[in-house]
Structure formats: C-alpha cells, structure tokens
Design a protein around this motif. Structure first.
Motif, short mmCIF file in Angstrom:
data_model
loop_
_atom_site.label_atom_id
_atom_site.label_comp_id
_atom_site.label_asym_id
_atom_site.label_seq_id
_atom_site.Cartn_x
_atom_site.Cartn_y
_atom_site.Cartn_z
N ASP A 177 16.09 36.78 81.08
CA ASP A 177 16.83 37.04 82.33
C ASP A 177 17.97 38.01 82.09
O ASP A 177 18.23 38.89 82.92
CB ASP A 177 17.38 35.73 82.89
CG ASP A 177 16.31 34.91 83.58
OD1 ASP A 177 15.21 35.44 83.79
OD2 ASP A 177 16.57 33.74 83.93
N ALA A 178 18.68 37.83 80.97
CA ALA A 178 19.80 38.71 80.67
C ALA A 178 19.31 40.15 80.49
O ALA A 178 19.91 41.09 81.02
CB ALA A 178 20.53 38.23 79.42
N LYS B 280 16.63 41.43 81.76
CA LYS B 280 16.21 41.93 83.07
C LYS B 280 17.41 42.37 83.90
O LYS B 280 17.38 43.40 84.56
CB LYS B 280 15.43 40.85 83.83
CG LYS B 280 13.94 40.90 83.56
CD LYS B 280 13.23 39.84 84.37
CE LYS B 280 12.29 39.05 83.48
NZ LYS B 280 11.86 37.78 84.07
N ALA B 281 18.48 41.56 83.87
CA ALA B 281 19.67 41.91 84.65
C ALA B 281 20.22 43.25 84.18
O ALA B 281 20.61 44.10 84.99
CB ALA B 281 20.73 40.81 84.51
N LEU B 282 20.25 43.46 82.87
CA LEU B 282 20.77 44.72 82.33
C LEU B 282 19.87 45.88 82.73
O LEU B 282 20.35 46.95 83.12
CB LEU B 282 20.88 44.64 80.81
CG LEU B 282 21.99 43.72 80.28
CD1 LEU B 282 21.79 43.42 78.80
CD2 LEU B 282 23.35 44.37 80.51
N GLU C 280 17.81 46.04 85.29
CA GLU C 280 17.91 46.29 86.74
C GLU C 280 19.17 47.06 87.09
O GLU C 280 19.23 47.73 88.11
CB GLU C 280 17.88 44.96 87.50
CG GLU C 280 16.47 44.41 87.60
CD GLU C 280 16.43 42.95 88.06
OE1 GLU C 280 17.47 42.42 88.46
OE2 GLU C 280 15.33 42.36 87.99
#
Lengths: 356, 307
Positions: A197-198, A200-202, A204
């Motif tokens: 998730d981390a 992916k957040a970066l 995105e």
C-alpha cells in the motif's frame, strides 16, 4: 506463571544435560520476521546455515522467528539461554534493551546485538554500513527518475534508517539537482500488505523510483504491477524482480561474521567488540546492476562502489548542511562514526520532520 | 505540503482494493456469529486461503481457480473448528485461537517452496458504459472481479438474513439455540454450514491479499487482517451493509494516511499511523454507548441437545 517458568527451567536443564554430548557450542538466533521474508531475516538465516555448514557437528544452532521487539523478545532470549545457548545473536534494533537486560542475568552467555549501540562485557554489537549501498542506490535513482520524485518507505525513525535516507538523498541530489524525496514511515519491519500500500501511495503521487527500508518484497511486486517504476532489493538481492523493476540491491552478508564469532567462542577468545563493516569488508554486497540501467550510469555507480570499498571516498563527505541549514560537515570533512551511529537529523533539502 | 498530489480517483480506487480482504472475511464471520458461533480463527483461515490460493494460482496459471481452491481449503479447515466446538463441545474462544495458530503454521509449511515466486493476477474488468463515466467510472467501475464480487456478496448476505426463511432460521439458532432446537431445527447442522461459509469467505479474503493486493506469497502476510475483520463485525453491529461501511472506512483511513505521509502533510506520523485503529475504537465505543447492538444472544455458547 511462576510454576510454568520453573517447569520450563527444569525441562531446559534436563535438555542441557542430555544435549551436552551433541555439540561443543550452541548458537541461538532471534529473528524479527519469518525466515522466508526474502529480505532481512532471510539473510540472517543464511548466515546461520553457513555456520552450521562450516562447523558441522561441532556447533548446533537454534532460532526463533517472528519475535516481536520488546518484552516478548526478552522471554525468547531467556529461553535460549536456559536451553544452553553459548552465543546468541539478536538481529533487530528493537532487541537492544532486552539483550542488555537478559545478558546481565546470564554473564556466561555471549550476546551479539545487530545494529544497536549498547554494549557490555558479554554483549557485542555488529552492523553493516548499509548507507554505503544507499549512496549507490541514490545515484542510480537520481539518474533514472523521470518525474524527479523518489519515494522512500521507511520502517522506524531510528539512526540506521535515517542514515540510509540521508545518504540516498545526498547522492541522488548530486546526480540530479531536481530530485525530491517523499518518505512514508510504515512503522513495521514486515507487513507485505502495508508495504505494498505504501509503495502504491508513493507511485500514485508520481514517484517513479521506490527505495525501501522494510523487509518484504511486496514493494517490488507493487512496482512491477505499476510498470515504469524502479526499485532496489533491500537486505537480500531480490533478483526475482530483476532486471526490472529491481535494478540493483544491497545484500547483507552476515555469514563470515557469524562464523568468525562462533569460532571465537569455540577458541575461548570471544570478547565484547563493536563491528561496523561496509562494502570493503564484504559485509555489504551490491547486487548486480541490471541491464535496465544505462551503461554510463552503471559505470558511474560501479566507480562509486569501488571508491567506497577502497575507502577513498566516504558517503558523508562535506560540504553537507543539516536540514535547518546549519553546517554539519565542512568542505572535505567526513562524518565520524559516533555521529553516524546516533544520526537523528535530516540533511538539507529533505522535507518533513523525523517522527520523534 | 502538497495535497494536490493526492489524486482522489486513485485514492478511492486503492481503498476499495485495500478494504476487500477484510470485507470478505468480515461478511463470512457475520454469518458465523449470527448463527451463534464465535470463530476467532479468521486470521488462520485467511492465511491458509492466501497460501492455497497462491499455490493453485501459480500451478494452474488461473487466479480464479486459486480463489476457488482457497475458499474450499479454508472451508475444510473451518470444519475442524466446527467438529471440535459443535460435536466435542470445546470452548469456542480457545479453539478459534488454536485455529489461528494452526493456520499460521500450516501456511508457512505449505508456502515454503513458493516464496519469491510470482503469480498471474486478476485483470481489472472495465464495466462497459459505466466505466466510461468521467471520474466515477475509473473510480468505481474499473476494478478486478473480486471487488465487485465482495460487494455483491454483502448484498446477498443482507438479503439472505432479511428476507429468506433460511436466514430467519439461522438467526433463530443464533438467538436461542434451545428454542430453535425445540422447534425442530437442526442447530448443529446449521451452525456447521455457517462455519463453513465463514471459512470460505475468509479464504477468499486471504487469497485476495496473496493474488491481487500484494501479489506474492510471504509467510505471515495477512499480518493481523483477520483480527481487524473480527473487530469490524462488532463495529457493524452484525449488519451486512455496515460491514461494507466499516471495511471501507478502515481501508480508506489506512490508504489515506499513507498518502498524507507521501504528500508531506505536517501531522505527526504517529497520529496518522494509529488513525485507522483509533477511528475503529472510537466508533466501537459510540456503538456500545447506544446500548443493545444486536449481538446474537447465544453467541459463543456451546449447544447440546440434552441441555
């Protein structure tokens, strides 16, 4: 509870007398993650297997995986000491105080704590200069980013991780003055879903290079799924994600150290020491720089690696200012180990605060 | 700070992905608890589903078969729980915890040869027409099939409990097993079926982590998702649509806090990191303060026809 501990003590004592014939030295390992994490713990376990291989029947090893940092680890270490371990490696920063506490209770057992800074008569510390590898990653990252945004997944805000961020940033900035770092603190060493998730957040938010200081390969998988994102293997080669997204890696090589220290116990020459080795001594390996990296960048990175290995270049060479703009290192000055060991500040240019 | 770097479309799309595993597990556990059984082994069944789904996904090349196998494997594992608690009348809490430990160990054993391997993952299905709607289309209608399936499942469970006769019987068993028994309903059989359904859902949730969300196998990879699912069941007061709300809220805060960190928001990271758990606790406190939340009256009690 007390009855239980007496019973386990009794069982351990029995085990000790019967097991005494088996091996000369018993070595215990305490791991923070599962041995199959593909990263940090995986490499420590490889070191353990190397010890078994090297000494054969003379040495017996035991290990406990996924031990939470804190009170639980104290119980595990006590258990190992009661089981007759002569030498215990505690392989995560958060085991520092528990190691010191348990070592005080078992003066005849030798302890070795990885990445910490507290020692006593029967506690050594050892670590590797991962920041040297981070310098190389920073350089490649700076050269390869197109969005000029580099994402960094930190675990806990401890000197070890902060050093890595600073080193990577300094060298990324040298390679590309426009880079920006986004840092996410995951507050875990190992949680694949959260690491993914981390990452992916970066991604995105526009990062096209992800550096990780957590232990699983999940960020690699996330980057692969996203497409044009560069990653680096952490602690282990993670070659299964090469040649892209994984373009290089830092490989921890503990085996020679573990063998040397076990030998010292066998010989009776073990003393409390502080070891901090880097690329030069072979404790930090740089995984193959893959074909996805342009040839000139690869050559520069390899030159940097060799300069770090020979000691001709230090990863923290001035001029370097602290984040608040005050001077840390003057022109040509290099950082001393004391400051590095306790590093709790960002260098100039990094944004955000280190969680305290 | 640069909030504009957070793209709300991508944020909502990733929160749906992040919430799906816990939502699947929680909706299964709702049925189990509605039947009066407290199965604390969700974590163990999820991780078993994760490993079996991954192994089958890799060997057949079909993630869909992986999901199917995960559901079957976790349902089989849950039968052991059902047998112990329903036939041998063992304590449900202790047995459930045991199931978690078994699942964690078993999955590590099965998964050993598969570490570091990569499986094909599910491709998103863009729903025709709907996915062409600007913004909302990409946000809600361009996901992989399991995301849609999980939402449909929540709706199906809701309709089952509310409108079907079987749902009524299940609830009766959970509220008062003696009365249900006196009316001639097979309490043990109904509970066993509920437990198997819960197992299958947990398995799907676990497989979603190993096949889509991460996607790879690493030991211990569910990292507590099963416990969150259990909390969400209480959070939702055993009501299916609230499960969806709770799971999306938890998933949303989890993803949002990472995004806020990446955007460099000046809130201390510690608060951001604890926020998903904190918000869950706060809502739980509010719900408890409202009084009766609809916990099934026979929840956690063993049943034997002689009593």
């Amino acid at each position: 509870m007390s009855l239980k501990s007496i019973l386990t003590g009794a069982v351990a004592a029995l085990g000790l007398t019967t097991g005494a014939y088996a091996a000369d030295v018993k070595v215990g390992f305490v791991y923070v993650g599962p041995v199959g994490d593909g990263g940090w713990t995986y490499e420590h376990n490889k070191g353990r297997l190397a010890v078994e291989e090297h000494f054969g029947d003379k040495v017996e090893t035991i290990f406990q995986e996924s031990v939470p940092e804190g009170a639980d680890s104290e119980r595990v270490m006590t258990q190992m000491a009661l089981q007759g371990a002569d030498l215990i490696f505690t392989t995560s920063f958060g085991y520092m105080d528990p190691t010191i506490n348990v070592a005080a209770k078992f003066p005849n057992v030798k302890f070795e704590h990885a990445t910490g800074y507290k020692r006593s008569d029967n506690v050594s510390t050892y670590s590797a200069r991962f920041y040297e590898g981070r310098a190389i990653q920073g350089h490649i990252a700076g050269k390869m980013t197109k969005t000029n945004k580099i994402g960094y997944i930190g675990s806990f805000p401890i000197p070890e991780v902060i050093r890595g961020i600073n080193s990577a940033y300094i060298h990324a900035k040298k390679a590309n003055p426009n880079v920006e770092f986004s840092i996410i603190w995951a507050y875990t060493w190992f949680d694949p879903a959260k690491e993914a998730d981390a990452a992916k957040a970066l991604i995105e938010q526009g990062a096209d290079v992800i550096l990780q200081h957590t232990d699983s390969t999940a960020p690699q998988a996330a980057a692969e799924k996203a497409g044009n994102v560069v990653t680096f293997g952490q602690a282990s080669d993670m070659a299964e994600y090469g040649p892209f997204p994984r373009v290089s890696s830092i490989i921890d090589n503990w085996a020679p150290y573990y063998i040397a220290r076990t030998q010292a116990v066998l010989d009776g020459t073990w003393t409390s020491i502080d070891t901090w080795d880097g690329i030069g001594a072979g404790m930090v390996g740089i995984g193959e720089i893959s074909s996805a990296v342009p040839a000139d960048v690869k050559a520069e990175a390899e030159a940097l690696r060799d300069a770090l290995a020979s000691g001709e270049y230090h990863a923290f060479t001035g001029p370097i200012n602290k984040q608040d703009g005050s001077v840390w290192l003057a022109e040509g000055e290099t950082a001393d180990d004391g400051t590095l060991a306790g590093m709790n500040f960002y260098v100039e240019g990094l944004t955000g605060d280190i969680p305290q | 700070m640069d909030l504009s770097s957070i793209n709300p479309v991508l944020l909502i799309a990733s929160l749906m992905v992040s919430a799906t595993p816990i939502m699947l597990a929680a909706i299964g556990e709702t049925i189990v608890e509605k039947a009066g059984v407290l199965n604390l082994g969700v974590e163990g069944m999820m991780i078993t589903g994760a490993v079996v789904g991954f192994v089958v996904g890799i060997n057949t090349g079909s993630p869909m078969l992986g999901f199917l196998a995960a559901a079957v494997a976790s349902a089989i594992l849950s039968i052991s729980f059902g047998f112990l608690t329903l036939y041998l009348l063992s304590n449900q809490v202790a047995t459930g915890l045991g199931l978690t430990l078994v699942g964690l160990g078993l999955s590590a054993l099965i998964g050993k040869p598969y570490e570091g391997m990569k499986s094909t993952t599910l491709d998103p299905i863009e729903i025709p027409i709907l996915s062409d709607i600007p913004i909302v289309g990409k946000m809600l209608f361009a996901h992989d099939p399991m995301v849609y399936f999980s939402i449909i499942l929540v709706g199906a469970v809701w309709a089952f409990l509310k409108y079907s006769r079987a749902g009524l019987v299940l609830r009766a068993v959970g509220e008062n097993h003696n009365a249900a028994h006196a009316l001639g309903y097979k309490v043990v059989r109904i509970r066993m079926l509920a437990i198997m359904f819960g197992g299958a859902c947990s398995g799907l949730g676990g497989a979603y982590i190993s096949l889509v969300r991460v996607p790879q196998w690493t030991e211990g990879m569910t990292a507590g998702a099963g416990w969150i699912a259990l909390a969400i069941v209480v959070f939702a007061s055993w009501k299916p649509w609230r499960i969806l709300l709770g799971a999306y809220l938890f998933g949303g805060v989890t993803v949002l806090q990472l995004n806020l960190q990446a955007a460099g928001v000046a809130i201390p990271v510690e608060y951001l990191s604890m926020s998903p758990y904190l918000i869950t606790i706060i809502v739980l406190v509010f719900i408890s303060a409202l009084g009766n939340q609809g916990a099934p009256a026979s929840l956690g009690r063993s049943f034997h026809a002689s009593t």
